[in-house]
Design an enzyme around this catalytic site. Structure first.
Site, PDB file in Angstrom:
ATOM      1  N   VAL A 187       0.865  -1.175   0.000  1.00 28.74           N
ATOM      2  CA  VAL A 187       0.000   0.000   0.000  1.00 28.74           C
ATOM      3  C   VAL A 187       0.904   1.228   0.000  1.00 28.74           C
ATOM      4  CG1 VAL A 187      -2.013  -1.051   1.094  1.00 28.74           C
ATOM      5  CG2 VAL A 187      -0.198  -0.088   2.529  1.00 28.74           C
ATOM      6  N   SER A 188       0.361   2.350  -0.452  1.00 28.43           N
ATOM      7  CA  SER A 188       1.189   3.548  -0.601  1.00 28.43           C
ATOM      8  C   SER A 188       1.303   4.401   0.654  1.00 28.43           C
ATOM      9  CB  SER A 188       0.640   4.416  -1.733  1.00 28.43           C
ATOM     10  OG  SER A 188       0.615   3.678  -2.929  1.00 28.43           O
ATOM     11  N   THR A 189       0.266   4.412   1.486  1.00 26.34           N
ATOM     12  CA  THR A 189       0.283   5.281   2.666  1.00 26.34           C
ATOM     13  C   THR A 189      -0.051   4.508   3.937  1.00 26.34           C
ATOM     14  OG1 THR A 189      -2.035   5.878   2.315  1.00 26.34           O
ATOM     15  CG2 THR A 189      -0.396   7.334   1.330  1.00 26.34           C
ATOM     16  N   GLN A 219      -3.542   3.117   4.904  1.00 21.38           N
ATOM     17  CA  GLN A 219      -4.093   1.995   4.143  1.00 21.38           C
ATOM     18  C   GLN A 219      -3.613   0.681   4.761  1.00 21.38           C
ATOM     19  OE1 GLN A 219      -2.336   3.261   0.401  1.00 21.38           O
ATOM     20  NE2 GLN A 219      -4.359   3.792  -0.398  1.00 21.38           N
TER      21      GLN A 219
END
Length: 198
Positions: A11-13, A16
């Site tokens: 996930v990017s952040t 999340q």
């Protein structure tokens, strides 16, 4: 023969979670008959090439401990075309393919995989050309506005600030090395400034 698989969830952040990806991939692996040996999860931007957990998968690949990498979608493995192409080629050299949950298989030995690699190579080159063009355009635009690039001749803020003290220490008989150490400068900078003012 049952293939050993590693699952990769990203996930990017930090707000999340990888839980849904992991759950979906475990179910996919079970349906497809893969033996899941490891699950790797991380929070990192897809544009970064140096991701720790993905690096661990590549270590397993090089050690020939897995035969396939499962991802929910190819963008989880990498977003940059150049990075995707280079990592897929490395996997292919070790006989490992990346399979997305959608069913797309990125095995660069197959005709479909070879076509995919060719398209990606063309896209990577296009990406590099676009980037080069944007940089050149940005530099030209900045120069038109009067921005100067690189070190400007004669400007040494830190060194010039210590110039008087440097010359005084030299007159007192201190060595270039001593002066440099005391002022936190390089010996060559001290020598250059002293010689300039002789």
């Amino acid at each position: 023969m049952v293939q050993r698989a590693a699952l990769y969830c990203r996930v990017s952040t930090a707000d999340q979670s990888c839980e849904r990806q992991e759950r979906d991939l475990l179910a996919f692996a079970e349906r497809a008959g893969y033996d899941v040996v490891a699950v790797f999860k991380e929070t990192a931007s897809g544009s970064k090439d140096d991701r720790v957990e993905r690096g661990k998968i590549l270590t397993l690949v090089r050690a020939r401990q897995i035969g396939v990498v499962l991802v929910t979608e190819l963008t989880r493995w990498g977003r940059s075309t150049t990075d995707l192409l280079s990592t897929l080629q490395e996997l292919e050299a070790c006989g490992v393919s990346v399979i997305a949950q959608t069913g797309l298989q990125f095995d660069l030995r197959s005709p479909q995989g070879k076509l995919f690699a060719s398209l990606m190579a063309a896209l990577a080159e296009f990406e590099r050309d676009l980037l080069r063009e944007r940089i050149r355009s940005g530099v030209a635009s900045a120069q038109e506005r009067g921005v100067k690039f690189g070190r400007q001749p004669g400007v040494r803020f830190k060194a010039d600030r210590y110039q008087a003290r440097m010359l005084k220490l030299r007159e007192e008989g201190c060595s270039y090395r001593q002066i440099a150490r005391d002022l936190g400068l390089s010996k060559n900078t001290v020598m250059e400034i002293v010689h300039r003012h002789r």
